[in-house]
Design an enzyme around this catalytic site. Structure first.
Site, PDB file in Angstrom:
ATOM      1  CB  CYS A  70       4.484   4.860   2.266  1.00 21.14           C
ATOM      2  SG  CYS A  70       3.349   5.433   0.696  1.00 21.14           S
ATOM      3  CB  CYS A 194      -3.951   4.457   2.945  1.00 22.72           C
ATOM      4  SG  CYS A 194      -3.320   5.964   2.977  1.00 22.72           S
TER       5      CYS A 194
END
Ligand code: DGL
Length: 270
Positions: A70, A194
């Protein structure tokens, strides 16, 4: 014991898929904090608290090593965790460095001073929290000089993916690429910063055009983890079971994950 893979939601599955293919003998504990996704619109304190709670749950599940799959958590919480929170026998690694090493053509552990690299105009697509942390630019500046980074905060894309609304996600990706191109008409490289975005990689690539090289993290992180485990084999532990944990509704999350990975995935409540 196993290696933990953490994300706010479904995005880390793109990393899990790649590490699972690269290291088929390693058991993985996946933790998706779907109840609290997206992280990308939260402040740094919030991301820190949610990430540390999730990683603690992964210690309980027998992990000694956790990968923050993440970028938002890697950007907003990892440094603080490494400075004062992680116990000495545990490790938490982020997903930025492998990407930046690939972009700057460096091998792991090459700590030589920053130098000129082939690419000079880089587009960064990431969540609002990752963009405002400027963590990518900071890590890049340790390794390269003269690289112009234009960052585009891609609001809404993660929510649409988490909701399974891929038509909306595609429309948002196209509009974010257009916005980026207005600021930087001719990027040489684009970073999908991302872990949700590889699920939209073909749309990013199409909207950017064939002359832009798209860097996406999953395979880079897999290579870097394989290298790390070769140097630190004890960090895998002895466990044999892979587990998928979620703070969201296990049935809904399992269905979305199955749709994305095109194989049956069963989540259980964290
Ligand atoms: N997939 C995550 C990332 O790489 C988090 C996205 C979010 O929760 O906003 O940034």
């Amino acid at each position: 014991m196993a290696v933990g893979i953490f994300d706010s939601g479904l995005g880390g599955l793109t990393v899990l898929d790649a590490v699972g293919r690269r290291l088929p003998e390693v058991p993985f504990v996946y933790f998706g904090d779907n109840a609290h996704a997206p992280y990308g619109v939260r402040d740094a304190q919030d991301v820190y608290e949610l990430t540390t709670a999730a990683v603690e749950r992964m210690w309980e599940a027998g992990c000694d090593l956790v990968i923050l799959a993440c970028n938002t958590a890697s950007a907003a919480a990892l440094r603080r965790m490494q400075e004062s929170w992680i116990p000495p026998e545990k490790r938490v690694l982020g997903v930025f460095v492998p990407l930046i090493e690939a972009l700057t053509e460096r091998h792991w552990g090459d700590n030589s001073p920053p130098r000129e690299v082939a690419v000079q105009h880089v587009a960064l697509f990431a969540t609002p929290a990752t963009v405002s942390s400027r963590a990518f630019q900071r890590e890049l500046a340790f390794r390269a000089i003269g690289v112009d980074v234009e960052a585009q905060a891609c609001g809404g894309v993660v929510d649409a993916i988490e909701d399974g609304d891929l038509i909306l996600a595609e429309a948002l990706v196209r509009s974010h690429v257009d916005a980026l191109k207005r600021k930087m008409p001719l990027p040489e490289a684009a970073i999908l910063g991302c872990t949700h975005y590889p699920l939209m990689e073909t749309i990013f690539a199409e909207a950017l055009g064939p002359e832009v090289k798209v860097f996406s993290q999953a395979n880079l992180v897999a290579e870097s983890l394989a290298d790390y485990l070769e140097r630190h084999p004890a960090m895998v532990g002895t466990g044999t079971e892979s587990v998928f944990l979620t703070t969201g509704d296990p049935a809904t999350v399992s269905n979305r994950a199955t749709q994305f990975l095109r194989r049956r995935i069963e989540f259980q409540a964290a």
